[in-house]
Design a protein around this motif. Sequence first.
Motif, PDB file in Angstrom:
ATOM      1  N   ALA A 270      41.435  34.559  35.848  1.00 41.51           N
ATOM      2  CA  ALA A 270      40.560  36.036  36.230  1.00 41.51           C
ATOM      3  C   ALA A 270      41.365  36.687  36.876  1.00 41.51           C
ATOM      4  O   ALA A 270      41.175  37.156  37.277  1.00 41.51           O
ATOM      5  CB  ALA A 270      39.227  35.535  35.721  1.00 41.51           C
ATOM      6  N   ALA A 271      41.667  35.911  37.630  1.00 44.76           N
ATOM      7  CA  ALA A 271      41.759  36.807  39.353  1.00 44.76           C
ATOM      8  C   ALA A 271      42.651  36.191  40.182  1.00 44.76           C
ATOM      9  O   ALA A 271      42.948  35.194  40.554  1.00 44.76           O
ATOM     10  CB  ALA A 271      40.178  36.867  40.667  1.00 44.76           C
ATOM     11  N   TRP A 272      43.745  36.782  40.917  1.00 41.84           N
ATOM     12  CA  TRP A 272      44.902  36.442  41.609  1.00 41.84           C
ATOM     13  C   TRP A 272      45.476  37.177  43.256  1.00 41.84           C
ATOM     14  O   TRP A 272      44.578  38.544  43.565  1.00 41.84           O
ATOM     15  CB  TRP A 272      46.234  37.010  40.536  1.00 41.84           C
ATOM     16  N   LEU A 273      45.602  36.771  43.920  1.00 38.99           N
ATOM     17  CA  LEU A 273      46.191  37.551  45.243  1.00 38.99           C
ATOM     18  C   LEU A 273      47.342  36.669  45.847  1.00 38.99           C
ATOM     19  O   LEU A 273      47.387  35.056  45.420  1.00 38.99           O
ATOM     20  CB  LEU A 273      45.384  36.583  46.268  1.00 38.99           C
ATOM     21  N   ALA A 274      48.163  37.920  45.822  1.00 38.97           N
ATOM     22  CA  ALA A 274      49.639  37.047  46.118  1.00 38.97           C
ATOM     23  C   ALA A 274      50.045  37.450  47.390  1.00 38.97           C
ATOM     24  O   ALA A 274      50.186  38.672  47.473  1.00 38.97           O
ATOM     25  CB  ALA A 274      50.528  37.787  44.859  1.00 38.97           C
ATOM     26  N   LEU A 275      49.964  36.517  47.716  1.00 38.31           N
ATOM     27  CA  LEU A 275      50.367  37.052  49.795  1.00 38.31           C
ATOM     28  C   LEU A 275      52.131  36.829  49.981  1.00 38.31           C
ATOM     29  O   LEU A 275      52.279  35.918  49.196  1.00 38.31           O
ATOM     30  CB  LEU A 275      49.391  36.108  50.921  1.00 38.31           C
ATOM     31  N   TYR A 276      52.421  37.513  50.061  1.00 40.98           N
ATOM     32  CA  TYR A 276      53.686  37.846  50.715  1.00 40.98           C
ATOM     33  C   TYR A 276      54.655  38.278  52.215  1.00 40.98           C
ATOM     34  O   TYR A 276      53.741  39.055  52.902  1.00 40.98           O
ATOM     35  CB  TYR A 276      55.106  38.512  50.165  1.00 40.98           C
ATOM     36  N   VAL A 277      55.069  37.849  52.609  1.00 43.12           N
ATOM     37  CA  VAL A 277      56.043  38.388  53.865  1.00 43.12           C
ATOM     38  C   VAL A 277      56.542  39.418  53.842  1.00 43.12           C
ATOM     39  O   VAL A 277      57.085  40.437  53.019  1.00 43.12           O
ATOM     40  CB  VAL A 277      56.612  37.233  54.645  1.00 43.12           C
ATOM     41  N   GLU A 278      55.519  40.147  54.673  1.00 43.47           N
ATOM     42  CA  GLU A 278      56.395  41.617  54.695  1.00 43.47           C
ATOM     43  C   GLU A 278      57.803  42.355  55.732  1.00 43.47           C
ATOM     44  O   GLU A 278      57.933  41.298  55.906  1.00 43.47           O
ATOM     45  CB  GLU A 278      55.292  42.455  56.125  1.00 43.47           C
ATOM     46  N   GLY A 279      58.464  42.943  54.408  1.00 43.43           N
ATOM     47  CA  GLY A 279      60.036  42.417  54.628  1.00 43.43           C
ATOM     48  C   GLY A 279      60.362  41.613  54.242  1.00 43.43           C
ATOM     49  O   GLY A 279      62.127  42.085  54.579  1.00 43.43           O
ATOM     50  N   ARG A 280      59.639  40.170  53.128  1.00 40.07           N
ATOM     51  CA  ARG A 280      60.645  39.808  52.473  1.00 40.07           C
ATOM     52  C   ARG A 280      61.114  39.947  51.366  1.00 40.07           C
ATOM     53  O   ARG A 280      59.470  39.941  50.575  1.00 40.07           O
ATOM     54  CB  ARG A 280      60.321  38.116  52.498  1.00 40.07           C
ATOM     55  N   ASP A 281      62.268  40.499  50.532  1.00 39.84           N
ATOM     56  CA  ASP A 281      62.124  41.366  49.689  1.00 39.84           C
ATOM     57  C   ASP A 281      62.341  40.710  48.879  1.00 39.84           C
ATOM     58  O   ASP A 281      61.397  41.250  47.643  1.00 39.84           O
ATOM     59  CB  ASP A 281      63.971  42.221  49.314  1.00 39.84           C
ATOM     60  N   ALA A 282      62.370  39.069  48.553  1.00 39.20           N
ATOM     61  CA  ALA A 282      62.563  38.078  47.416  1.00 39.20           C
ATOM     62  C   ALA A 282      60.949  38.045  47.084  1.00 39.20           C
ATOM     63  O   ALA A 282      60.700  38.465  45.949  1.00 39.20           O
ATOM     64  CB  ALA A 282      62.686  36.625  47.338  1.00 39.20           C
ATOM     65  N   SER A 283      60.181  37.583  47.445  1.00 42.77           N
ATOM     66  CA  SER A 283      58.743  38.099  47.884  1.00 42.77           C
ATOM     67  C   SER A 283      57.762  38.660  47.110  1.00 42.77           C
ATOM     68  O   SER A 283      57.191  38.527  46.581  1.00 42.77           O
ATOM     69  CB  SER A 283      58.162  36.869  48.443  1.00 42.77           C
ATOM     70  N   LEU A 284      58.469  39.694  48.218  1.00 43.04           N
ATOM     71  CA  LEU A 284      57.504  40.978  48.271  1.00 43.04           C
ATOM     72  C   LEU A 284      57.757  41.927  46.140  1.00 43.04           C
ATOM     73  O   LEU A 284      57.359  42.247  45.558  1.00 43.04           O
ATOM     74  CB  LEU A 284      58.249  42.523  48.676  1.00 43.04           C
ATOM     75  N   GLY A 285      59.060  41.345  45.964  1.00 42.93           N
ATOM     76  CA  GLY A 285      59.712  42.342  44.628  1.00 42.93           C
ATOM     77  C   GLY A 285      58.895  41.167  43.677  1.00 42.93           C
ATOM     78  O   GLY A 285      58.513  41.553  42.514  1.00 42.93           O
ATOM     79  N   GLN A 286      59.395  39.831  43.951  1.00 42.11           N
ATOM     80  CA  GLN A 286      58.595  38.517  42.825  1.00 42.11           C
ATOM     81  C   GLN A 286      56.627  39.457  41.947  1.00 42.11           C
ATOM     82  O   GLN A 286      56.155  38.968  41.771  1.00 42.11           O
ATOM     83  CB  GLN A 286      58.695  37.919  42.828  1.00 42.11           C
ATOM     84  N   SER A 287      56.765  38.917  43.649  1.00 40.95           N
ATOM     85  CA  SER A 287      54.697  39.253  43.568  1.00 40.95           C
ATOM     86  C   SER A 287      54.119  40.415  43.009  1.00 40.95           C
ATOM     87  O   SER A 287      53.159  40.626  43.048  1.00 40.95           O
ATOM     88  CB  SER A 287      54.342  38.985  44.989  1.00 40.95           C
ATOM     89  N   ARG A 288      54.751  41.595  43.388  1.00 39.81           N
ATOM     90  CA  ARG A 288      54.156  42.718  42.860  1.00 39.81           C
ATOM     91  C   ARG A 288      54.414  42.469  41.583  1.00 39.81           C
ATOM     92  O   ARG A 288      54.072  43.294  40.518  1.00 39.81           O
ATOM     93  CB  ARG A 288      54.880  44.165  43.433  1.00 39.81           C
ATOM     94  N   ALA A 289      55.806  42.611  41.039  1.00 40.53           N
ATOM     95  CA  ALA A 289      56.394  42.750  39.099  1.00 40.53           C
ATOM     96  C   ALA A 289      54.674  41.558  38.785  1.00 40.53           C
ATOM     97  O   ALA A 289      54.487  42.219  37.824  1.00 40.53           O
ATOM     98  CB  ALA A 289      57.332  42.466  39.081  1.00 40.53           C
ATOM     99  N   LEU A 290      54.888  40.593  39.517  1.00 38.40           N
ATOM    100  CA  LEU A 290      54.006  39.541  38.913  1.00 38.40           C
ATOM    101  C   LEU A 290      51.857  40.741  38.824  1.00 38.40           C
ATOM    102  O   LEU A 290      51.338  39.733  37.758  1.00 38.40           O
ATOM    103  CB  LEU A 290      54.232  37.747  39.493  1.00 38.40           C
ATOM    104  N   VAL A 291      51.357  40.720  39.866  1.00 37.43           N
ATOM    105  CA  VAL A 291      50.332  41.548  39.711  1.00 37.43           C
ATOM    106  C   VAL A 291      50.272  42.346  38.919  1.00 37.43           C
ATOM    107  O   VAL A 291      49.518  42.793  38.058  1.00 37.43           O
ATOM    108  CB  VAL A 291      50.058  41.828  41.535  1.00 37.43           C
ATOM    109  N   GLN A 292      51.387  43.595  38.734  1.00 42.29           N
ATOM    110  CA  GLN A 292      51.056  44.382  37.923  1.00 42.29           C
ATOM    111  C   GLN A 292      51.076  44.195  36.726  1.00 42.29           C
ATOM    112  O   GLN A 292      50.635  44.549  35.190  1.00 42.29           O
ATOM    113  CB  GLN A 292      52.756  45.547  37.847  1.00 42.29           C
ATOM    114  N   ALA A 293      52.110  42.847  35.951  1.00 39.76           N
ATOM    115  CA  ALA A 293      51.960  42.141  34.402  1.00 39.76           C
ATOM    116  C   ALA A 293      50.976  41.625  34.284  1.00 39.76           C
ATOM    117  O   ALA A 293      50.199  41.797  33.049  1.00 39.76           O
ATOM    118  CB  ALA A 293      53.033  41.847  33.978  1.00 39.76           C
ATOM    119  N   LEU A 294      49.725  41.044  35.535  1.00 39.99           N
ATOM    120  CA  LEU A 294      48.626  40.159  35.218  1.00 39.99           C
ATOM    121  C   LEU A 294      47.902  41.601  34.987  1.00 39.99           C
ATOM    122  O   LEU A 294      47.017  41.188  34.674  1.00 39.99           O
ATOM    123  CB  LEU A 294      48.389  39.780  36.155  1.00 39.99           C
TER     124      LEU A 294
END
Length: 337
Positions: A270-294
């Motif tokens: 039901a609840a998700w928190l995706a932390l990513y290192v600021e400036g690390r493009d791979a985790s930024l893009g993948q984390s935001r895409a997953l969060v948006q889909a969820l």
Amino acid sequence: MRAKLILGTMALVLAGAAAEAQQRPRLGGGLMACRADMETLCGSDKADKPKVRQCIIENRDKVSEDCKRALDAMRNGPGAGAMPTVTVSYGNDARQAIDFYRAKGAAPAPLIVFIHGGAWSLGDKRQASGRKPEHFTGEGYAFASINYRLVPQATVEQQAADVASAIDMLRFRAAEYGIDPNRIALMGHSAGAHLAALVATDPQYLKAADVPMSAVKAVVLLDGAGYDVAAHMKTGGPVVQKLYGPAFGDDPKRQAALSPMTHTAAPNAAAWLALYVEGRDASLGQSRALVQALEKAGAKARAVAVPDSSHGELNQDLGADGDSATADVDAFLKAAL
């Protein structure tokens, strides 16, 4: 029946460990003694550092408690290395083991299940847990750090099944361990974040382990970048190919099946928190895409950048006083559990 078989296996494993401990030479405290012992156990082949490093991880329990603490402090920083309340097996393989830390508050306590990283082929439950057990048990949570079988001896599918089986074992022992079996948070770093997301989106793994999806209330992802495997392998360059290839192969259908992004339609945690290192493009893009889909599928999800950190530091610093990521996780878990 399954639980009884596992408990029987545990008894054999513990008996063997006790016999081995009686014959095991013990070291005095100090890093120099640790280094000498590790070289005796694993060699010092500078040309094959990953092999030596994995050997050190796997042989950690063959040295003294003082040496274990020195190794943990060296890897995770000051204050790391809390010892578990109990270590329990959840299968027949030596890697199928859980370090459990009892909550310091009232029982039954919500449970955090931590999944270490290591590109699906390295890593260890004790080293990766760092400051987390002491911090989260002090906040009133039970904490469990799990090992799972590694590539190439196991597949990623089997690793996800291991995560679900570990949860099943912890729920089976809920009364004994003071756990609320229906208030569970999954937490994973790097490859462990991928496995946490996969188990919390693709229902087949928890279903096979007789764990209801509703028991997993929350998921914390620490700088993962493998939520859409095919996309990351396509854009990530030769380093990603080297890390992901042995785990996911080159079959697009299998890559998709092992991508949490494929399974974001309900049911999910039901609840998700995706932390990513600021400036690390791979985790930024993948984390935001997953969060948006969820979010689109009805889950509460948020992606948060962590400044002044790195892929390893984000995991190592979690649980430290004054750490901003820890404050974000604490607030999230308080609301979700």
